[in-house]
Write a protein that holds these residues in place. Structure first.
Motif, mmCIF file in Angstrom:
data_model
loop_
_atom_site.group_PDB
_atom_site.id
_atom_site.type_symbol
_atom_site.label_atom_id
_atom_site.label_comp_id
_atom_site.label_asym_id
_atom_site.label_seq_id
_atom_site.Cartn_x
_atom_site.Cartn_y
_atom_site.Cartn_z
ATOM 1 N N ALA A 41 29.843 32.209 54.009
ATOM 2 C CA ALA A 41 28.732 32.620 53.345
ATOM 3 C C ALA A 41 28.006 31.742 52.297
ATOM 4 O O ALA A 41 27.035 32.133 51.707
ATOM 5 C CB ALA A 41 28.787 34.220 52.811
ATOM 6 N N HIS A 42 28.634 30.572 52.080
ATOM 7 C CA HIS A 42 28.616 29.647 50.798
ATOM 8 C C HIS A 42 28.132 30.379 49.585
ATOM 9 O O HIS A 42 27.230 30.115 48.983
ATOM 10 C CB HIS A 42 27.217 28.961 51.337
ATOM 11 N N ARG A 43 29.232 31.112 49.303
ATOM 12 C CA ARG A 43 29.029 31.890 48.247
ATOM 13 C C ARG A 43 30.298 31.731 47.235
ATOM 14 O O ARG A 43 31.440 31.208 47.965
ATOM 15 C CB ARG A 43 29.032 33.402 48.189
ATOM 16 N N ASN A 44 30.486 31.753 45.850
ATOM 17 C CA ASN A 44 31.401 32.044 45.159
ATOM 18 C C ASN A 44 32.487 32.878 45.516
ATOM 19 O O ASN A 44 32.146 34.038 45.937
ATOM 20 C CB ASN A 44 31.340 31.641 43.430
ATOM 21 N N VAL A 45 33.799 32.543 45.260
ATOM 22 C CA VAL A 45 34.741 33.752 45.713
ATOM 23 C C VAL A 45 34.697 34.950 44.741
ATOM 24 O O VAL A 45 34.896 36.031 45.566
ATOM 25 C CB VAL A 45 36.258 33.113 45.406
ATOM 26 N N THR A 68 34.101 44.461 48.561
ATOM 27 C CA THR A 68 34.831 45.563 47.885
ATOM 28 C C THR A 68 33.689 46.546 47.944
ATOM 29 O O THR A 68 34.205 47.726 48.280
ATOM 30 C CB THR A 68 35.432 45.380 46.524
ATOM 31 N N LEU A 69 32.512 46.312 47.674
ATOM 32 C CA LEU A 69 31.524 47.424 47.471
ATOM 33 C C LEU A 69 30.857 47.702 48.743
ATOM 34 O O LEU A 69 30.167 48.856 48.763
ATOM 35 C CB LEU A 69 30.679 47.016 46.252
ATOM 36 N N THR A 70 30.715 46.855 49.707
ATOM 37 C CA THR A 70 29.855 46.987 50.849
ATOM 38 C C THR A 70 30.678 47.258 52.042
ATOM 39 O O THR A 70 30.115 47.751 53.052
ATOM 40 C CB THR A 70 28.975 45.822 51.223
ATOM 41 N N VAL A 117 41.467 36.055 53.165
ATOM 42 C CA VAL A 117 39.850 36.423 53.656
ATOM 43 C C VAL A 117 38.937 36.493 52.921
ATOM 44 O O VAL A 117 37.869 36.037 53.434
ATOM 45 C CB VAL A 117 40.308 38.121 54.041
ATOM 46 N N ILE A 118 39.007 36.631 51.373
ATOM 47 C CA ILE A 118 37.925 36.335 50.740
ATOM 48 C C ILE A 118 37.493 35.089 50.560
ATOM 49 O O ILE A 118 36.251 34.822 50.499
ATOM 50 C CB ILE A 118 38.214 37.192 49.305
ATOM 51 N N GLY A 166 32.142 36.263 43.623
ATOM 52 C CA GLY A 166 30.920 37.230 44.044
ATOM 53 C C GLY A 166 31.098 37.770 45.374
ATOM 54 O O GLY A 166 30.633 38.907 45.798
ATOM 55 N N GLU A 167 31.808 37.058 46.275
ATOM 56 C CA GLU A 167 32.046 37.499 47.569
ATOM 57 C C GLU A 167 32.968 38.664 47.508
ATOM 58 O O GLU A 167 33.090 39.334 48.488
ATOM 59 C CB GLU A 167 32.786 36.380 48.453
#
Length: 455
Positions: free
Chosen positions: A124-128, A136-138, A116-117, A130-131
Motif C-alpha cells: 500500500a506504500h504506507r508506513n508500518v 487492527t481497526l478495519t 503481514v503488516i 499506520g498500516e
C-alpha cells in the motif's frame, strides 16, 4: 490407618505395556510433524507464485499464521489430560513439550504480525505503524485477535523460567486458563481473514481440529471429572504429619479399585474447602492404591499445599486421574534402581513396595540434607526387609557426605549400574544432574525414567 496396613495393601503387578513408552512418544511427535506439513501444503496449494519483497513478507505471514493456528490447539491437546497420552507418554514429558511448543507459538505469532503488516505496508506504500493501526481497526475480528494475542503473549512471558519461579502454582494455573479465550479469539480471526481457509476442505479440517479439541477438553477436563466425583465420592479421612512441613493425606471413597491407579502415578486433587476449591494441583500416590483408600504425601511448597495440611476429615475432594507413565510398565531390565531426593521419595516409596523384583534386584537411594527430612523411614526399612531390597539413605550436606550425584559415586554405590533400570524423582535441578550423571555412568537413555513434580 496403620503403617502395617499401608505396607500390606495394594500388592499387584503392573500390567504389561504392549507398546514401549518411547515408541508412543515418537508416534505422537510424528503425527504432530505430519500435521504441520499438511498445513504447509494448504499454503502451497493456494499460492501460484511469490514475486517482490511485499509478497515474500505477506506469504511469510500466511505461513506463520497457519502454523500458529495449527500449533495452538495441538498445545491444548497435549494438556487436555487424554488418558492414552498421560498414561503412555507421561504428564511431565507432555508438559515439557507444551512448554517448548508454547515458545514456538509465541514466536510464530510475533513473526506473523510483523511480516503481514510489513508486507501490507509495502503493497500500500504506507508506513508500518499506520498500516498496523489500519489493519487492527478495519479488518474483521482484528480487535478480538489483538486482545487474544496480548493474552497469549502475557502467558508466554509469565511462563518463562525466570518469571515462573516468582509465581505460585495457583497464579500460574489461572493465568493459563486465559489461553483458552486467546485461542478462541484467534480462531475467529483465522476464519475471517485467513485467505488459505476458504470454503473447501481446508476450512472443514480447521473446524474439525478446533471443535475436536474443544470436545476432548470439555470431556476430559470438565465432564469426566464431574462424573468420577459422583461415582467415587472421595473425602479426606486423615491428615497425618510425616516431617517438617510434610503431611500424608488419606482419602476414602467408593469403588476406588475401579480407578485403575498404579504405584508411581499421580492425581490432580481439588479440595472443596475455602481457598482451595478453584484449583486442581498434582499430587503423587505415596503408597500403592488400596480398594478403600488412597494416600498422598504433600510438602509445603506454596499456599495451596500449606492449606492442605489444615484440611479437616470429611472434606470432599474431586480427583482427576490417575495420570502419569512413571510406573513399573517402563521397566526393561531385571535390576532396578530408585533414586529419590527430598519429597521426590513420594512416588518412589510406592514403587519400592510394588515394582516386581526378586531379592537383591531392587535398590533405593534416598538423598536428603537433614535427618529430620527423611520421610517414611520405618516404612522403607520394613519394605526393604520384607522384599530383600537394598535401602541406602544419603543424608547430609555436600560438605559432609560429598556429592553422591556424580558418575563415579553412583557406580560405586550401585554395582552394575549400567545394567539397571533407573527411576529418578526429585527437585528439577537435581533430577537434571542425576540424569546427566547416570548417562555418563553408562545407563542407556531407554532405561532412564524420571518425573518432575514442578509442572
Amino acid at each position: 490407618m496403620t503403617e502395617a496396613r499401608t505396607r500390606r495393601s495394594g500388592h499387584r503387578a503392573a500390567p504389561n505395556n504392549p507398546i514401549p513408552v518411547d515408541t508412543v512418544a515418537r508416534l505422537v511427535q510424528a503425527a504432530i510433524v505430519i500435521g504441520a506439513l499438511g498445513v504447509l501444503a494448504i499454503w502451497w496449494k493456494n499460492t501460484l507464485g511469490v514475486v517482490g519483497a511485499d509478497q515474500w513478507l505477506t506469504n511469510a505471514g500466511r505461513i506463520t499464521g497457519l502454523l500458529a493456528g495449527y500449533t495452538a490447539p495441538i498445545l491444548l491437546l497435549l494438556m487436555a489430560r487424554l488418558p492414552l497420552l498421560e498414561r503412555e507418554v507421561g504428564a511431565d514429558r507432555l508438559a515439557r513439550w507444551h512448554a517448548v511448543g508454547g515458545r514456538y507459538l509465541v514466536g510464530l505469532v510475533f513473526a506473523h504480525i510483523t511480516t503481514v503488516i510489513w508486507g501490507y505496508a509495502l503493497t500500500a506504500h504506507r508506513n508500518v505503524i499506520g498500516e498496523g493501526v489500519s489493519v487492527t481497526l478495519t479488518y474483521p475480528d482484528m480487535l478480538k485477535a489483538t486482545f487474544g494475542t496480548l493474552l497469549l503473549l502475557a502467558t508466554g512471558f509469565f511462563s518463562a523460567r525466570a518469571a515462573r519461579r516468582r509465581l505460585g502454582y495457583e497464579t500460574w494455573y489461572y493465568l493459563h486458563l486465559a489461553t483458552y479465550l486467546a485461542v478462541a479469539l484467534g480462531f475467529e480471526h483465522q476464519l475471517s481473514n485467513g485467505a488459505d481457509l476458504g470454503e473447501g476442505p481446508e476450512r472443514l479440517l480447521w473446524y474439525a481440529l478446533y471443535l475436536g479439541t474443544a470436545v476432548l477438553i470439555g470431556w476430559y477436563r470438565l465432564l469426566r471429572p464431574a462424573l468420577l466425583d459422583r461415582r467415587h465420592r472421595l473425602r479426606v479421612a486423615e491428615v497425618r504429619p510425616e516431617g517438617p512441613g510434610t503431611v500424608s493425606l488419606f482419602l476414602t471413597g467408593r469403588r476406588l479399585d475401579e480407578l485403575g491407579a498404579e504405584a508411581g502415578q499421580f492425581f490432580r486433587l481439588q479440595f472443596l474447602a475455602p481457598g482451595l476449591r478453584f484449583a486442581a494441583n498434582p499430587y503423587s500416590l505415596s503408597a500403592p492404591p488400596a480398594p478403600n483408600y488412597l494416600r498422598f504425601t504433600v510438602k509445603d511448597l506454596g499456599g495451596h499445599s500449606a492449606a492442605v495440611a489444615r484440611l479437616k476429615p470429611g472434606t470432599r475432594v474431586r480427583a482427576e486421574g490417575p495420570y502419569g507413565a512413571f510406573t513399573a510398565r517402563r521397566r526393561r531390565a531385571r535390576q532396578v534402581l530408585l533414586l529419590a531426593a527430598g519429597v521426590g521419595i513420594t512416588p518412589l516409596r510406592a514403587l519400592f513396595e510394588t515394582i516386581p523384583a526378586r531379592p537383591g534386584e531392587l535398590t533405593l537411594l534416598y538423598r536428603v540434607s537433614r535427618e529430620e527430612d527423611v520421610l517414611f523411614r520405618r516404612e522403607l526399612a520394613a519394605i526393604a526387609h520384607d522384599r530383600g531390597a537394598r535401602l541406602q539413605l544419603l543424608v547430609g550436606s555436600r560438605a559432609e557426605v560429598g556429592d553422591p550425584i556424580e558418575p563415579a559415586t553412583l557406580s560405586r554405590l550401585v554395582p552394575g549400574l549400567a545394567r539397571h533400570d533407573v527411576y529418578v524423582c526429585g527437585p528439577e535441578a537435581l533430577t537434571a544432574r542425576a540424569v546427566a550423571a547416570l548417562r555418563a555412568a553408562g545407563v542407556p537413555r531407554r532405561r532412564l525414567h524420571h518425573e518432575s513434580f514442578t509442572f
